[in-house]
Write a protein that holds these residues in place. Structure first.
Motif, short mmCIF file in Angstrom:
data_model
loop_
_atom_site.label_atom_id
_atom_site.label_comp_id
_atom_site.label_asym_id
_atom_site.label_seq_id
_atom_site.Cartn_x
_atom_site.Cartn_y
_atom_site.Cartn_z
N GLY A 70 0.84 -1.18 0.00
CA GLY A 70 0.00 0.00 0.00
C GLY A 70 0.88 1.24 0.00
O GLY A 70 2.09 1.16 0.21
N THR A 84 -2.99 -1.24 -4.02
CA THR A 84 -1.67 -1.77 -3.70
C THR A 84 -0.87 -1.89 -4.99
O THR A 84 -1.44 -2.00 -6.07
CB THR A 84 -1.74 -3.16 -3.04
OG1 THR A 84 -2.38 -4.07 -3.93
CG2 THR A 84 -2.49 -3.11 -1.72
N THR A 134 5.75 2.83 -1.95
CA THR A 134 5.16 1.86 -1.04
C THR A 134 6.21 1.46 -0.01
O THR A 134 7.42 1.64 -0.21
CB THR A 134 4.70 0.61 -1.79
OG1 THR A 134 5.83 -0.04 -2.36
CG2 THR A 134 3.70 0.96 -2.89
#
Length: 394
Positions: A70, A84, A134
């Protein structure tokens, strides 16, 4: 060239040489060139939904924080996959250069995007074209060493939109950007910037040389920049979009998104479609043949750049190409598709043969260019088709 495009310039290392130079860039930069090219092409109806979706994304992406894949970003995620995003790290040149790859997608049309990382002699990392930050991506990066420098290689939105997140994450890193990287109205802010390439000498310039190709309004319809870099120790050319190598099979990272967002391996047929459609070539029922013609080239210039952009900056582009070919590189890495790939200065020149009226590493057939011709004429005027780049297909 019949229609000069104003007075941009070629920037070489820390020096500046005045020339007229190029406007280009459909994918990413929110210019008239880009918006018009998208609207001209078939099967691109879903792309309009991307623009609409960006507004909703600005409000919603604050929740994308939780998992390893994420988003750690505070700002919007401009392209799917939005919830994601997997990151794949590959060593491209042993112990020296790595690529961290993710997917950017326009529904069923998707591609890999690669952040380039070079380990300098002091052990610090030189990071070019930050991708979505991320937790997985940042951990893969941090495990290589301390980040010392952040670089935006051009004006393409997908290669600069995460810079502000990276600069906050690495406050001690120097930040250098290509001219024009500040972009257009609506671009995410770049955040802290220490220098503009071509207007000063970066602290890494003794190890990585650079040459910048740049043009901007009002002389041209849109802003375009791409910086080519040369890592002297490994004799490696580092590019973003200028010359790419088409892999026979879909890049591994695309399996994390699949054909339309569900993770799975792509079939050859699906990969051929994605590649041809992403490059706005006419889909004429012989995708395999058209794809393989592009894949066999040692390096190829994007059809979008070749046919809708370089015709209005032909001489200026040639000067930059000639300057880049002075470096003694033997391989290249790039921001998309395959890397590394063998590439010599002559191979680089051959990919741009169309600028000099010579055969290039890839030559299309007339039916493949129907929509690109319409886009070039509507965006740049009929005079764009008078360029020698279009001569064999007029």
């Amino acid at each position: 060239m019949t229609s000069p495009v104003g007075n941009p310039w070629l920037l070489t290392g820390a020096s500046q040489l005045p020339h007229p130079a190029p406007p280009c860039r459909p994918r990413g930069a929110p210019s008239r060139v880009a918006r018009g090219a998208l609207s001209e092409l078939p099967r691109r109806g879903t792309l309009a939904a991307v623009a609409v979706g960006v507004g909703a994304t600005l409000a919603a992406d604050g929740v994308l924080r939780a998992t390893q894949r994420g988003y750690a970003a505070a700002g919007p995620v401009l392209w799917p996959p939005r919830l994601t995003r997997e990151t794949l790290r590959k060593e491209l040149v042993e112990g020296q250069i790595w690529g961290l790859e993710q997917v950017i997608a326009f529904f069923t049309v998707s591609a890999n995007i690669r952040m380039l990382v070079v380990r300098l002699s002091d052990g610090k990392l030189w990071v070019c074209g930050p991708i979505a930050p991320t937790q997985e991506c940042l951990q893969l990066l941090d495990s290589l060493g301390p980040v010392g420098h952040l670089v935006v290689p051009g004006s393409a939105l997908e290669h600069k939109s995460s810079l502000s997140d990276f600069s906050r994450r690495y406050p001690k890193a120097s930040v250098w950007v290509s001219p024009g990287a500040s972009g257009a109205l609506g671009d995410p802010p770049l955040g802290r910037v220490d220098g503009v390439l071509g207007e000063g000498t970066p602290p890494w310039a003794t190890e990585i040389d650079f040459k910048v190709f740049y043009v901007a309004p009002p002389e041209t319809a849109g802003t375009y920049a791409e910086t080519a870099f040369f890592h002297k120790k490994t004799q490696t050319l580092l590019l973003t979009d200028a010359v790419l190598k088409v892999p026979d099979a879909a890049p591994e990272i695309l399996a994390s998104y699949g054909y339309d967002g569900e993770p799975r391996q792509l079939s050859d047929k699906e990969w051929y479609y994605k590649f041809l459609a992403f490059n706005f070539l006419e889909l004429r029922g012989q995708d395999q043949e058209d794809f393989q013609a592009l894949a066999k080239a040692k390096g190829v210039v994007s059809p979008i750049l070749r046919f809708t952009l370089y015709p209005i900056c032909q001489a200026q582009a040639q000067r930059w190409v000639t300057a880049v070919a002075q470096w003694p590189f033997r391989r290249a890495v790039a921001g998309h598709l395959a890397s590394p790939f063998p590439l010599t200065p002559q191979d680089f020149l051959d990919a741009f043969g169309f600028l000099r009226g010579k055969p290039s590493s890839w030559e299309p057939q007339r039916p493949q260019l129907v929509n690109l011709q319409k886009a070039a004429e509507s965006l740049d005027g009929p005079e764009a088709l008078q360029s020698s780049i279009w001569t064999p297909w007029r």
